[in-house]
Motif scaffolding. Structure first.
Motif, short mmCIF file in Angstrom:
data_model
loop_
_atom_site.label_atom_id
_atom_site.label_comp_id
_atom_site.label_asym_id
_atom_site.label_seq_id
_atom_site.Cartn_x
_atom_site.Cartn_y
_atom_site.Cartn_z
N VAL A 43 59.56 35.95 69.29
CA VAL A 43 58.98 36.23 68.19
C VAL A 43 57.63 36.64 68.35
O VAL A 43 57.66 35.84 69.35
CB VAL A 43 59.48 35.00 67.29
CG1 VAL A 43 60.74 34.97 66.59
CG2 VAL A 43 59.06 33.54 67.93
N HIS A 44 56.77 36.65 67.08
CA HIS A 44 55.64 36.55 67.63
C HIS A 44 54.76 36.51 66.30
O HIS A 44 54.41 37.29 65.37
CB HIS A 44 55.01 38.48 67.62
CG HIS A 44 53.66 37.92 68.31
ND1 HIS A 44 53.40 39.39 69.32
CD2 HIS A 44 52.36 37.80 67.87
CE1 HIS A 44 52.07 39.05 69.31
NE2 HIS A 44 51.38 38.27 68.13
N PRO A 45 55.05 34.71 66.03
CA PRO A 45 53.62 34.41 65.22
C PRO A 45 52.47 34.57 65.08
O PRO A 45 52.03 34.61 66.21
CB PRO A 45 54.42 32.79 64.98
CG PRO A 45 54.86 32.72 66.57
CD PRO A 45 55.35 33.83 67.43
N ARG A 46 51.84 35.09 63.93
CA ARG A 46 50.19 35.70 63.28
C ARG A 46 49.60 34.35 63.17
O ARG A 46 50.38 33.89 62.07
CB ARG A 46 50.33 36.98 63.57
CG ARG A 46 50.81 37.63 64.28
CD ARG A 46 50.55 39.08 63.66
NE ARG A 46 51.06 40.33 64.92
CZ ARG A 46 49.98 40.92 65.05
NH1 ARG A 46 48.47 40.99 66.01
NH2 ARG A 46 50.20 41.84 66.38
N PRO A 47 48.57 34.40 63.23
CA PRO A 47 48.28 33.76 62.59
C PRO A 47 47.67 33.25 60.95
O PRO A 47 47.75 32.47 60.21
CB PRO A 47 46.49 33.40 62.29
CG PRO A 47 46.46 33.82 63.96
CD PRO A 47 47.45 34.84 64.32
N ASP A 48 47.98 34.59 60.63
CA ASP A 48 47.63 34.93 59.12
C ASP A 48 49.50 35.20 58.45
O ASP A 48 49.43 35.25 57.39
CB ASP A 48 47.84 36.41 58.73
CG ASP A 48 48.19 37.53 59.43
OD1 ASP A 48 49.39 37.41 59.58
OD2 ASP A 48 47.41 38.48 59.24
N ARG A 50 51.90 37.02 58.57
CA ARG A 50 52.02 38.14 57.78
C ARG A 50 54.13 38.80 57.98
O ARG A 50 54.18 39.29 57.25
CB ARG A 50 51.57 39.61 58.16
CG ARG A 50 51.94 39.71 59.59
CD ARG A 50 50.89 40.89 59.66
NE ARG A 50 49.86 40.78 60.66
CZ ARG A 50 48.92 41.28 61.60
NH1 ARG A 50 49.84 42.57 61.86
NH2 ARG A 50 47.61 41.46 62.06
N HIS A 51 54.43 38.22 58.99
CA HIS A 51 56.06 38.67 59.32
C HIS A 51 56.87 36.59 59.61
O HIS A 51 56.56 35.94 59.10
CB HIS A 51 56.33 38.94 59.98
CG HIS A 51 55.47 39.27 61.37
ND1 HIS A 51 55.48 38.06 62.58
CD2 HIS A 51 54.30 40.38 61.62
CE1 HIS A 51 53.95 38.90 63.35
NE2 HIS A 51 53.97 40.54 63.14
N ILE A 52 57.30 36.66 61.45
CA ILE A 52 57.29 35.46 61.47
C ILE A 52 56.13 33.99 61.21
O ILE A 52 55.30 33.95 61.75
CB ILE A 52 57.54 35.02 62.83
CG1 ILE A 52 58.89 36.20 63.50
CG2 ILE A 52 57.93 34.21 63.72
CD1 ILE A 52 60.34 36.09 62.38
N ASP A 56 60.38 29.63 60.76
CA ASP A 56 61.16 30.68 61.42
C ASP A 56 60.98 29.98 62.77
O ASP A 56 62.78 30.62 63.13
CB ASP A 56 60.89 31.67 61.18
CG ASP A 56 60.71 32.45 59.73
OD1 ASP A 56 61.47 31.96 59.25
OD2 ASP A 56 59.36 33.32 59.60
N VAL A 57 60.30 29.94 63.94
CA VAL A 57 60.61 29.76 64.72
C VAL A 57 60.87 28.36 65.10
O VAL A 57 61.63 28.69 66.04
CB VAL A 57 59.16 29.62 65.71
CG1 VAL A 57 59.28 29.44 67.04
CG2 VAL A 57 57.71 30.88 65.53
N ARG A 58 61.36 27.40 64.66
CA ARG A 58 61.76 25.63 64.41
C ARG A 58 63.38 26.22 64.05
O ARG A 58 64.43 25.87 64.74
CB ARG A 58 61.00 25.10 63.64
CG ARG A 58 59.76 24.54 63.67
CD ARG A 58 59.07 23.64 62.94
NE ARG A 58 57.67 23.65 63.31
CZ ARG A 58 56.50 24.31 62.04
NH1 ARG A 58 56.82 24.38 61.15
NH2 ARG A 58 55.50 24.16 62.53
N ALA A 59 63.70 27.49 63.22
CA ALA A 59 64.59 27.63 62.68
C ALA A 59 65.57 27.96 63.95
O ALA A 59 66.73 27.81 64.61
CB ALA A 59 64.88 28.35 61.89
N LEU A 60 64.84 29.22 64.44
CA LEU A 60 65.29 29.85 65.08
C LEU A 60 65.91 29.05 66.62
O LEU A 60 66.79 29.16 67.60
CB LEU A 60 64.62 31.15 66.26
CG LEU A 60 65.21 32.46 64.79
CD1 LEU A 60 63.36 33.13 65.07
CD2 LEU A 60 65.59 32.89 64.56
#
Length: 250
Positions: A43-48, A50-52, A56-60
């Motif tokens: 995953v690549h969570p971004r500050p905005d 916009r996607h992840i 989501d990170v916690r659920a995965l």
């Protein structure tokens, strides 16, 4: 041993966020990918957001079976914000991924498009690499294939590089990829000589991946999202993951 496939599920979150609600589910997509043989989820969570998103990170993290690696990509210098982004280090401290891939992307980039400059960023990178490693995370740095600083990554304490394969994939599409492939090979060899593991990612598909994997016997992992989910629209996610795994059987 062929390189491992880590499936990037960002595109699932993009589709969900375009409508709102919970569908499609990144957890369900990750489950299908793992059942089809994927060795990891990226995953690549971004500050905005916009996607992840952080949730989501916690659920995965909560659903990943033992033995399936969790790779979080991101810019370690992007600060927390009021939208709910806690910062990459804080998110890693909460979810303890197997691997952190540090990427020098800015908020206005659509996608990652360049690697780190070690000469410019070494002073900032060394302490954050140490902080992630203190959490037990393997640390990989996103690097341009033609960088002359690959060997310098080892001195910062990182474990791997991820070769940015965007230029190679673009050249492959033009059927003029000899130099770009040679750059990837040189980067892999320089990393291996410095004691670093070698990952690769960006715009890889079953065709260019097959050639890259054959040329890079030291390749440990590829993380693929965009092209894989494009193919999955037509062939289904289960079958598509298996096709990408087959492409790695060089």
């Amino acid at each position: 041993m062929p390189a491992k496939l880590s499936v990037n599920v960002n595109k699932v979150a993009v589709l969900r966020n375009s409508r709102g609600g919970r569908l499609p589910s990144v957890v369900a997509a990750a489950t299908v990918a793992i059942q089809a043989g994927a060795a990891g989820i990226t995953v690549h969570p971004r500050p905005d957001l916009r996607h992840i998103r952080p949730d989501d990170v916690r659920a995965l993290k909560a659903m990943l079976p033992a033995g399936v690696e969790f790779n979080i990509e991101g810019n370690p210098f992007a600060p927390p914000n009021t939208r709910g982004y806690p910062g990459l280090l804080a998110l890693a401290a909460e979810t303890l991924p197997d691997q952190i891939t540090l990427v020098p992307d800015s908020d206005d980039q659509i996608t990652s498009d360049h690697g780190f400059s070690i000469k410019r960023d070494a002073g900032r990178l060394q302490p954050v690499i140490a902080a992630f490693k203190a959490l037990g995370c393997r640390v990989s740095l996103f690097m341009d294939a033609d960088s002359e600083e690959i060997a310098d990554v080892a001195a910062l304490g990182a474990d791997r590089i991820e070769i940015y394969t965007g230029p190679y994939a673009e050249a492959f599409g033009r059927k003029d990829y000899g130099k770009a492939l040679a750059d990837c090979v040189a980067a892999g060899q320089a990393a291996a000589a410095a004691g670093l593991g070698v990952n690769a990612g960006h715009d890889l598909d079953t065709e260019n991946l097959r050639v890259l994997a054959r040329a890079l016997p030291m390749l440990a992992e590829v993380s693929i999202g965009h092209a894989l989910f494009n193919d999955a629209l037509y062939a289904g996610l289960d079958q598509t993951v298996k096709q990408y795994l087959q492409a790695l059987q060089h």
